[in-house]
Write an enzyme that holds these catalytic residues in place. Structure first.
Site, PDB file in Angstrom:
ATOM      1  N   CYS A  39     -26.762  38.675   8.447  1.00 56.15           N
ATOM      2  CA  CYS A  39     -26.344  39.701   7.489  1.00 56.15           C
ATOM      3  C   CYS A  39     -27.443  39.894   6.444  1.00 56.15           C
ATOM      4  CB  CYS A  39     -25.065  39.247   6.808  1.00 56.15           C
ATOM      5  SG  CYS A  39     -23.786  38.792   7.986  1.00 56.15           S
ATOM      6  N   ARG A  98     -31.984  44.759  10.064  1.00 55.31           N
ATOM      7  CA  ARG A  98     -31.295  43.507  10.436  1.00 55.31           C
ATOM      8  C   ARG A  98     -30.097  43.795  11.318  1.00 55.31           C
ATOM      9  NH1 ARG A  98     -32.777  39.350   6.560  1.00 55.31           N
ATOM     10  NH2 ARG A  98     -30.944  38.133   7.055  1.00 55.31           N
ATOM     11  N   TRP A 105     -23.474  41.588  10.047  1.00 58.26           N
ATOM     12  CA  TRP A 105     -23.672  41.524  11.503  1.00 58.26           C
ATOM     13  C   TRP A 105     -22.582  40.561  11.957  1.00 58.26           C
ATOM     14  CZ3 TRP A 105     -26.315  43.495  15.593  1.00 58.26           C
ATOM     15  CH2 TRP A 105     -26.358  42.745  16.757  1.00 58.26           C
ATOM     16  N   ASN A 109     -24.059  35.184   3.915  1.00 59.00           N
ATOM     17  CA  ASN A 109     -24.741  35.234   5.212  1.00 59.00           C
ATOM     18  C   ASN A 109     -24.716  33.820   5.754  1.00 59.00           C
ATOM     19  OD1 ASN A 109     -26.329  35.817   7.417  1.00 59.00           O
ATOM     20  ND2 ASN A 109     -28.247  35.544   6.282  1.00 59.00           N
ATOM     21  N   GLY A 110     -24.102  33.622   6.929  1.00 58.84           N
ATOM     22  CA  GLY A 110     -24.049  32.272   7.494  1.00 58.84           C
ATOM     23  C   GLY A 110     -22.668  32.021   8.089  1.00 58.84           C
ATOM     24  N   GLU A 126     -37.772  39.807  36.497  1.00 58.84           N
ATOM     25  CA  GLU A 126     -37.750  40.026  35.043  1.00 58.84           C
ATOM     26  C   GLU A 126     -39.155  40.050  34.480  1.00 58.84           C
ATOM     27  OE1 GLU A 126     -35.838  41.095  32.956  1.00 58.84           O
ATOM     28  OE2 GLU A 126     -36.636  40.422  31.035  1.00 58.84           O
ATOM     29  N   LYS A 153     -40.762  43.234  32.483  1.00 57.67           N
ATOM     30  CA  LYS A 153     -41.358  43.109  31.134  1.00 57.67           C
ATOM     31  C   LYS A 153     -42.752  43.728  31.117  1.00 57.67           C
ATOM     32  CE  LYS A 153     -38.558  42.379  28.830  1.00 57.67           C
ATOM     33  NZ  LYS A 153     -37.434  42.479  29.676  1.00 57.67           N
ATOM     34  N   GLU A 191     -42.704  47.643  31.670  1.00 56.67           N
ATOM     35  CA  GLU A 191     -42.040  48.508  30.677  1.00 56.67           C
ATOM     36  C   GLU A 191     -42.783  48.557  29.346  1.00 56.67           C
ATOM     37  OE1 GLU A 191     -38.127  47.564  29.210  1.00 56.67           O
ATOM     38  OE2 GLU A 191     -38.399  45.441  29.584  1.00 56.67           O
ATOM     39  N   HIS A 224     -43.879  39.674  54.695  1.00 56.47           N
ATOM     40  CA  HIS A 224     -43.171  40.803  55.329  1.00 56.47           C
ATOM     41  C   HIS A 224     -43.645  42.140  54.764  1.00 56.47           C
ATOM     42  CE1 HIS A 224     -40.564  37.951  57.309  1.00 56.47           C
ATOM     43  NE2 HIS A 224     -40.430  37.341  56.150  1.00 56.47           N
ATOM     44  N   LYS A 260     -33.524  51.707  23.599  1.00 57.77           N
ATOM     45  CA  LYS A 260     -32.985  50.344  23.522  1.00 57.77           C
ATOM     46  C   LYS A 260     -31.642  50.257  24.233  1.00 57.77           C
ATOM     47  CE  LYS A 260     -32.660  46.079  22.536  1.00 57.77           C
ATOM     48  NZ  LYS A 260     -33.434  45.145  23.399  1.00 57.77           N
TER      49      LYS A 260
HETATM   50  C1  AGP Z   1     -34.943  45.441  29.386  1.00 62.91           C
HETATM   51  O1  AGP Z   1     -36.122  44.984  28.737  1.00 62.91           O
HETATM   52  C2  AGP Z   1     -34.661  46.904  29.109  1.00 62.91           C
HETATM   53  N1  AGP Z   1     -34.625  47.167  27.735  1.00 62.91           N
HETATM   54  C3  AGP Z   1     -33.447  47.390  29.898  1.00 62.91           C
HETATM   55  O2  AGP Z   1     -33.648  47.068  31.257  1.00 62.91           O
HETATM   56  C4  AGP Z   1     -32.082  46.803  29.469  1.00 62.91           C
HETATM   57  O3  AGP Z   1     -31.994  45.462  29.860  1.00 62.91           O
HETATM   58  C5  AGP Z   1     -30.992  47.611  30.195  1.00 62.91           C
HETATM   59  O4  AGP Z   1     -31.068  48.947  29.753  1.00 62.91           O
HETATM   60  C6  AGP Z   1     -29.581  47.055  29.931  1.00 62.91           C
HETATM   61  O5  AGP Z   1     -29.295  47.136  28.568  1.00 62.91           O
HETATM   62  P1  AGP Z   1     -27.994  46.343  28.020  1.00 62.91           P
HETATM   63  O6  AGP Z   1     -28.239  44.888  28.264  1.00 62.91           O
HETATM   64  O7  AGP Z   1     -27.924  46.687  26.559  1.00 62.91           O
HETATM   65  O8  AGP Z   1     -26.818  46.843  28.793  1.00 62.91           O
END
Ligand code: AGP
Length: 609
Positions: free
Chosen positions: A2, A27, A74, A100-101, A482, A486, A489, A505, A604
């Site tokens: 928070c 935050r 939060w 906060n805590g 993963e 990373k 992206e 393959h 995001k």
């Molecule tokens: C991952 O680095 C990306 N930002 C994206 O793949 C993300 O994981 C995906 O859009 C799912 O988002 P969520 O976990 O908020 O559902």
């Protein structure tokens, strides 16, 4: 986490508090509020939702007064509603607190207060603090706060004001950051420097166990035993952007570095050593209900889908229950076989991903029981599932998901442990698993201390590449996916993740001296197979970067470069193997001048199809 801000001085407090809260928007929060003291007593105004909701309500009705406190929440305990928003007041309504805590013994203290006639208006742990101070209050706010803090356990950064002492603001710190801003005949408290910079760069960093007493004549720092401690006044030389990232150059790096803490917070309160199991009471499923499921479907998108794949390995290996992992976007449109004997787990950091939400709704429509692994408290998915586990990883601002991923894996480990102990896992095996989970935050911290080694590899092997391959086996195959996600992206380098054995393959045709290949090669049950795969790549001139355990001379001899990772149980290796790959993608993207926190074309949270 928070945001806290307090003010005492000659100026009107409300506008300054709102501006301070606005500076802490990064935050993350789901509700906010302020309290101001003036000649007519204490005025408390709060609202659920974004800060703009509160600002809207106060637009033509700003409370007057030159002392006040403000808070952005939060949510960790209690939904993000207006009654749960801070500030909270005592029984008399004349003392207000922001916090906060986590007050860990709030339950027992609340029950004792209720027995003494106190009535509570919220579900929060914080409100207990207000009632305790109200009960101890005999005309001296400072002393009442000191007495109350002796009764509580847990972590806090907090601030109190009272309608009966308009010239005193009392703050205290234990486990959550708090600092005092020293202005020109005006003083502030705040959870970080961001709300202060426009007023002063002179700050006093409080330490755990300390209190700050701010009056119109000055401030004093004390602790619960002595009434005055001398502390240095520091000058902040960060700009606002740096403060928001806690001094790190990017939110993504800040969040990578937060993983010891975020993992600890995900696991907090769930590990039951005595029974060798996990609490996960948020699933809202009794042991009997959990036992009756015949299969589990885990559905998610992107990075969350990768953690789901790891969950499949864990659940099938330890709990011996059939698991299928489904892309949410696919699940929602096909005709899946789902019924009341199916447990559907939806994984989502944001809790707002449209495909995942639709998949969960489809599963519910077909009679499945649904649980969510979600980071954002009160998000749509969190509200629509039948139960779940909050990740408690804190706000994840960087578009590339990092700490949420490892917290998702940790949450899946908790669910696995709970189900496995109902089926075939012994208490000793459960305790061994718990011990390994408890050690993870420190192991991750150890990896982060060697981030510089990763930066060098990024520069040497990947920075100027146009392609890359990530290879792993078993529970580290999803980590390969993963790691590749990373990299692509945030650095825009084309990268693919594969099961290492799949190379022959097809993908092995891609291998040449321009193709860096990242192997995830812990000393697990398939280590010897990975060694063979590395030899296949080396025989074709590929450049090999290998994640290995300490002392793995066999791979050290073969690889062009290695990064060591700590030992842990095979099924938990993804939590330690994913960290170097997060760092690798981060350093490559920085070296390539990419926008690390907001990569092109990405959002995001993908709240549309
Ligand atoms: C991952 O680095 C990306 N930002 C994206 O793949 C993300 O994981 C995906 O859009 C799912 O988002 P969520 O976990 O908020 O559902």
């Amino acid at each position: 986490m928070c945001g806290i801000v307090g003010y005492i001085g000659p100026r009107q407090a409300a506008g300054l508090l709102l501006e301070g809260l606005r500076r802490m928007e990064y935050r993350g929060y789901d509700s906010s509020g302020i309290a101001v003291v003036n000649g007519n007593g204490l005025k408390v105004r709060k609202a659920a939702g974004k800060l703009s909701v509160l600002e809207q309500e106060l637009q033509d009705d700003m409370p007057s007064g030159t002392i006040g406190i403000g808070h952005t929440r939060w949510a960790t305990h209690g939904a993000p509603t207006t009654p749960n928003a801070h500030p909270h007041t005592d029984q008399s309504g004349r003392i207000a607190v922001i916090h906060n805590g986590i007050i860990e013994n709030s339950g027992s203290v609340r029950r004792a207060l209720e027995l003494r006639g106190h009535t509570f208006k919220s579900e929060t742990d914080t409100e207990v603090l207000a009632h305790l101070v109200g009960e101890f209050y005999q005309g001296n706010l400072e002393e009442a706060v000191a007495m109350a803090l002796r009764e509580v356990e847990g972590a806090y950064g907090l601030a109190f004001i009272s309608a009966d002492e308009p010239g005193v603001l009392v703050a205290a710190r234990k486990g959550s950051p708090l600092l005092v801003g020293v202005g020109e005949q005006e003083w502030f408290v705040a959870s970080d420097a961001s709300p202060l910079l426009q007023h002063t760069r002179s700050v006093v960093y409080m330490d755990d166990g300390e209190m700050a007493v701010l009056t119109r004549e000055g401030y004093r720092i004390r602790n619960l035993e002595t009434t005055r401690i001398s502390k240095p006044v520091n000058q902040i030389d960060w700009d606002l952007a740096m403060v928001e990232r806690n001094g790190h150059p990017h939110f993504m790096f800040k969040e990578i570095c937060e993983q010891p803490e975020s993992l600890h917070n995900t696991l907090r309160g769930h590990l039951l050593e005595d029974e060798g199991t996990a609490r996960v009471s948020g699933l809202n499923l009794s042991d009997e209900e959990l036992k009756q499921f015949e299969r589990i479907i885990i559905t998610a998108c992107g990075t969350s889908w990768h953690s789901a794949l790891i969950g499949e390995y864990m659940l099938e290996e330890m709990a011996r229950i059939p698991v299928e992992v489904e892309y949410a976007s696919e699940f929602r449109y096909r005709n899946p076989v789902v019924d009341q004997r199916t447990l559907v787990i939806g994984i989502s950091q944001s809790g707002e991903t449209a495909d995942t939400l639709a998949a969960i709704r489809e599963a519910k429509r077909r009679g499945a029981r649904t649980v969510g692994l979600v980071n954002v408290v009160g998000s749509t998915i969190a509200r629509e599932v039948d139960g779940g586990i909050y990740l408690h990883a804190g706000p994840e601002v960087g578009v590339a998901s990092t700490k949420a991923f490892t917290s998702q894996v940790a949450a899946l480990a908790l669910i696995t442990l709970r189900i496995a102990r109902l089926r075939n896992l012994s208490i000793l095996q459960g305790r061994q698993f718990i011990q390994a989970l408890r050690l993870l935050p420190d192991k991750v911290a150890g990896i982060l201390e060697r981030a510089g080694e990763v930066e060098q590899l990024a520069e040497r092997f990947l920075r100027n590449s146009t392609n890359a391959l990530y290879l792993g086996r078993g529970v580290n195959f999803p980590v390969a996916l993963e790691g590749a996600l990373k990299l692509k992206e945030i650095s825009y380098i084309h990268a693919e993740g594969y099961p290492a054995a799949e190379m022959k393959h097809g993908p092995i045709a891609l291998i040449d001296e321009n193709m860096p290949v990242v192997f995830i090669a812990p000393r697990d049950a398939v280590h010897s197979k990975i060694v063979s795969n590395i030899e296949e790549v080396k025989a074709r001139g590929g450049k090999v970067i290998a994640l290995i355990n300490e002392g793995d001379k066999e791979i050290e001899r073969l690889a062009d470069a290695t990064l060591t990772i700590p030992d842990t149980l095979d099924l938990l290796t993804p939590i330690v193997t994913s960290i170097p790959l997060q760092l690798l993608s981060y350093y490559v993207a920085v070296a390539r001048g990419c926008n690390v926190d907001q990569p092109r074309n990405l959002a995001k949270s993908v709240t549309v199809e």
